[in-house]
Write an enzyme that holds these catalytic residues in place. Sequence first.
Site, PDB file in Angstrom:
ATOM      1  N   GLY A   1      68.448   0.360 -55.060  1.00 13.92           N
ATOM      2  CA  GLY A   1      67.862  -0.892 -55.549  1.00 13.92           C
ATOM      3  C   GLY A   1      68.778  -2.079 -55.331  1.00 13.92           C
ATOM      4  O   GLY A   1      69.898  -1.946 -54.829  1.00 13.92           O
TER       5      GLY A   1
ATOM      6  N   GLU B   1      67.068  10.099 -57.896  1.00 17.28           N
ATOM      7  CA  GLU B   1      67.960   9.426 -58.853  1.00 17.28           C
ATOM      8  C   GLU B   1      68.176  10.281 -60.094  1.00 17.28           C
ATOM      9  O   GLU B   1      69.285  10.348 -60.639  1.00 17.28           O
ATOM     10  CB  GLU B   1      67.370   8.071 -59.237  1.00 17.28           C
TER      11      GLU B   1
HETATM   12  C1  5RP Z   1      64.763   2.640 -57.671  1.00 20.55           C
HETATM   13  C2  5RP Z   1      65.192   2.341 -59.074  1.00 20.55           C
HETATM   14  C3  5RP Z   1      65.976   1.094 -59.283  1.00 20.55           C
HETATM   15  O1  5RP Z   1      67.201   1.432 -59.834  1.00 20.55           O
HETATM   16  C4  5RP Z   1      65.193   0.203 -60.225  1.00 20.55           C
HETATM   17  O2  5RP Z   1      63.900  -0.015 -59.670  1.00 20.55           O
HETATM   18  C5  5RP Z   1      65.904  -1.137 -60.430  1.00 20.55           C
HETATM   19  O3  5RP Z   1      65.934  -1.819 -59.210  1.00 20.55           O
HETATM   20  P1  5RP Z   1      66.670  -3.220 -59.044  1.00 20.55           P
HETATM   21  O4  5RP Z   1      68.120  -2.970 -59.225  1.00 20.55           O
HETATM   22  O5  5RP Z   1      66.295  -3.646 -57.645  1.00 20.55           O
HETATM   23  O6  5RP Z   1      66.119  -4.152 -60.089  1.00 20.55           O
HETATM   24  O7  5RP Z   1      64.931   3.057 -60.010  1.00 20.55           O
HETATM   25  O8  5RP Z   1      63.946   3.756 -57.612  1.00 20.55           O
END
Ligand code: 5RP
Length: 218
Positions: A33, A106
């Site tokens: 992300g 994750e």
């Molecule tokens: C990806 C995730 C990310 O950690 C979550 O969506 C947060 O993303 P960002 O740091 O872009 O706000 O779970 O699957």
Amino acid sequence: MPPERDTEREKRAAAEASALLVEDGMTVGLGTGSTVAFLLAPLAARGLSIRCVATSPATERAARELGLRVESFDDLDRLDIAIDGADQVAADGWLVKGGGGAHVREKIVAAAADRFVVIVDSGKPVAKLSPPVSLELSSFGLPSTLRALADVELRDAPPSPDGGVIADYLAPFTAPEALAARLAAAPGVVGHGLFPPEMVGEVLVGRGSEAQALELTG
Ligand code: 5RP
């Protein structure tokens, strides 16, 4: 009017603080992300001898380009630390993750880590979790899984690197634990984006250019 929140600066602050938690010789899980993207350069700049596992091809590529040593998760059976972002953080430590559709990998990486550190901007802590909750579904029997779960919308996203179909659970919920149990028990659900407090070591929240540890009540 209060000044506009600088989300990018907050993400960077949380990510930079988390990079300092990594020590020489550690095995490190790298999340996915835009917040994790701010972690990679400061981590690489520390010049530590570390072995990393990435939760997505995008993170793997970016980390390698910066010179970080990224290994297959077939070669490690535990990690010292994992660092990742989140979409929502409740005060009791429940998380919603998977905005990038990488939540299954994750969660595997977070569960394998002695310490799971969550890095977010100040817009992510919430009073109460709410939909959407990310899902990864088996493509086999997809219509019957969708019918059984109800309130699920397929996401306009490529399949996961493991071939799963990315979707969102959209019904309102009050008890994350009950929803997590229901989703985990549903045949056809490979994984969901609710992460329990037991998995979460700490949450670093960027506020302005500072990172603060969130006090979890759970
Ligand atoms: C990806 C995730 C990310 O950690 C979550 O969506 C947060 O993303 P960002 O740091 O872009 O706000 O779970 O699957």
